[in-house]
Structures are given as C-alpha cells and as structure tokens.
Motif scaffolding. Structure first.
Motif: not given
Length: 332
Positions: A281-296
């Motif tokens: 599930n690494y891919g799913k987690a990184i995608k969600e965290m990258a979204g949070w990074v993009a949103q600040g």
C-alpha cells in the motif's frame, strides 16, 4: 572510477565507536542487464540503523560484519541497462553508505525532484513518512476529537505523525527535548501543545496539556517517557510502538514499563509498527501524502549534514545526541 563506502567492522556495545567502521575505496563494477548505476547524493540517517548493527533476530537481518552499512539513499542514475531508467533520472533505493551503488532496477524507485527537493523523498515522502502514516492511521486508528500524543515530536517520524493527526481532526500534543524543538512543533507544524521532557515534571506538564487524557500515543523513544504516558491513557487507548531511541545504545538490558497494568485497567492496546508490512500500500499512502504536501497541509523539515560519506559515523551520532530537528540526511 572509484567508490568510497563504509563497512561495518565490529558490532557496537553501547554507542557505535569509530572502531566499528571501515572506510574502503573500491572499483565500480560494470553493470549487467536490468541493473542501474546510481550516484548517491543524500543518505537517510535513521535510528533503526543502530538496531541493524546488532546480531540477533529482528524484523530484518542484521548487517553482516564486513558488509556495506545498510542505508536508504537518493541520487541520480549514471548508467542504466534497465528499460525503466535512463541516465539523469532521480531515484531512491537502499543504496548503502557508499558514493555509488549498482542495483537491480526492480529495487529502485523513480522520483520527481520538481515536485519536492530530493531529500524530502527520504523523509516526509519516504520511509519516515510512510512509517508515520501507517503507524498512526492503521495501528493507532485516531478519530476526530481524540487526543494524540507523539514523542520525538520534532523528529522525522514524529513530526509527520502530528501533522497527519491534525489533518484527521485530533488534538495533538508532542513531547520533545528542548525549547526550540517544542516551539518548532507548535509554531511550524501546528501541534496544539508540546511538552519539553528535559524541564519540569513531565507527568504534571503532560497532564495539563492533555486535560481529557490520551487516546493514542505514538512512541518513538521508549523508556521513562512511555512509562509516564501509560499513566494518562484513556479507556480503549492505542499505543503505537515505533521505536525506542532512548534505549538503543544501552549497555544494560532495558527494564520494561512498570506501568503496563494500565493497559489492563483501560482495556488498551499496545502494538508495534514495522513499515515493511505495509509495502503493498506504499503507492496509495504516498499519493495521499503528496496531495497533503501540495495543499500545504503537510510539511517536512530536512536537517542536512555536510561532509560526505566519511562524515557518516559522526552524523549517525547526532541522532542519539538529539542534535537534529526534522529528517536527518547526509549530503554525499
């Protein structure tokens, strides 16, 4: 071309001493089919390294005597005989503590340094962030409105745990060593409070910061701090055991928590987290965290140590002296 690398020469007793390491220069081998040659630019410096140096059963085999010290790294592909990579690609992998690594392409991950700087893929969007993500959300299972306490709050894992807990609507209280680290957790990471374990009465200060008790405790340090938090947990609390940096260099066998019966009284759960268990599930987690990074919503401080490969031994010790804030990496 020569490759400078650091090998484990002896298993440490207590702190890893200079005698534990061997600095070696070797030729870089020709790569074979499906391999890539990576020039390491940054190395991840992690508390787990201390455990990898010990002999005995663990979640991963120990580094062997004479073997290159295990480490996660980020760098650039210099040469490739794998169809998915070309020279110039930015990647992360288990490179080891060395300037160049020859790896099978299946063990290498391509990353985008245009999105975040390369060292962030060793921290917030790397194993540290993944450990925080799965440890908190899968093992800790926080609910909005609950109180989440995290030790090592200014460290690579703890800083991400606190931010994710805030994203999930929790009250977040950190535990850290020193005024500056506590200030960082509150003012830059958005924690509701942070308790300095080095000053005052820890239990009293923690109780004041957690008037409704503790629902989730994410433990990175073990020892007396874990023992103290156990006296403040609520009914059905979840204690996530991620690390115990306060004990890694102990010469005497550590004593277990004396307040463990609080788990019985409160029908609470204490469970360990090893990030590798969640690999599918690494891919799913990184995608969600990258979204949070993009949103600040999710930030990560990178503490970059200079000095190259030869500075690895003293850089590793910065962890155990509490000298880093955020993710510690060594610039190669």
């Amino acid at each position: 071309m020569k490759n400078t690398r650091i090998n484990l020469l002896a298993r440490p007793i207590g702190n890893p001493a200079p005698e534990c390491w061997e600095i070696e220069e070797v030729d870089i081998p020709e790569i074979e089919e499906n391999q890539v040659l990576i020039q390491t630019q940054y190395l991840s410096i992690d508390p787990a390294m201390r455990g990898w140096m010990n002999e005995g059963k663990s979640y991963i085999r120990p580094v062997r005597i004479g073997e290159v010290m295990r480490a996660l790294g980020a760098g650039i592909v210099v040469e490739s005989k794998h169809p998915d990579f070309k020279a110039g690609d930015s990647v992360t992998a288990t490179t080891g503590v060395q300037e160049y690594a020859v790896l099978n392409g299946k063990d290498v991950i391509k990353v985008d340094p245009a999105f975040v700087p390369l060292p962030v893929y060793l921290g917030t969007l790397g194993m540290s962030g993944l450990t925080a993500y799965f440890g908190l959300l899968e093992t800790g299972q926080p609910k909005a409105g609950e109180t989440v306490v995290v030790s090592g709050a200014a460290g690579a894992v703890g800083s991400v745990v606190g931010q994710i807990a805030k994203i999930k609507g929790c009250r977040v209280v950190g535990i850290a060593g020193g005024e500056e680290k506590c200030k960082y957790a509150v003012e830059e990471l958005g924690f509701d409070a942070c308790v300095d374990y080095k000053t005052g009465d820890l239990r009293k200060n923690l109780k004041e910061a957690c008037p409704d008790g503790v629902d989730v405790y994410f433990d990175n340090v073990g020892g007396e701090i874990l023992d103290t938090v156990l006296t403040l947990i609520n009914l059905k609390a979840r204690i996530v055991i991620c690390g115990a940096i306060s004990q890694y260099n102990a010469i005497q066998k550590p004593v277990g928590p004396s307040n463990y019966l609080s788990l019985l009284v409160n029908r609470a759960r204490m469970e360990g987290i090893v990030v590798f268990d969640n690999a599918p599930n690494y891919g799913k987690a990184i995608k969600e965290m990258a979204g949070w990074v993009a949103q600040g919503k999710l930030n990560g401080k990178v503490d970059i140590a200079e000095g190259g490969i030869r500075a690895f031994p003293e850089t590793l010790m910065k962890l155990f002296k509490g000298e880093n804030t955020g993710k510690l990496v060594l610039k190669v």
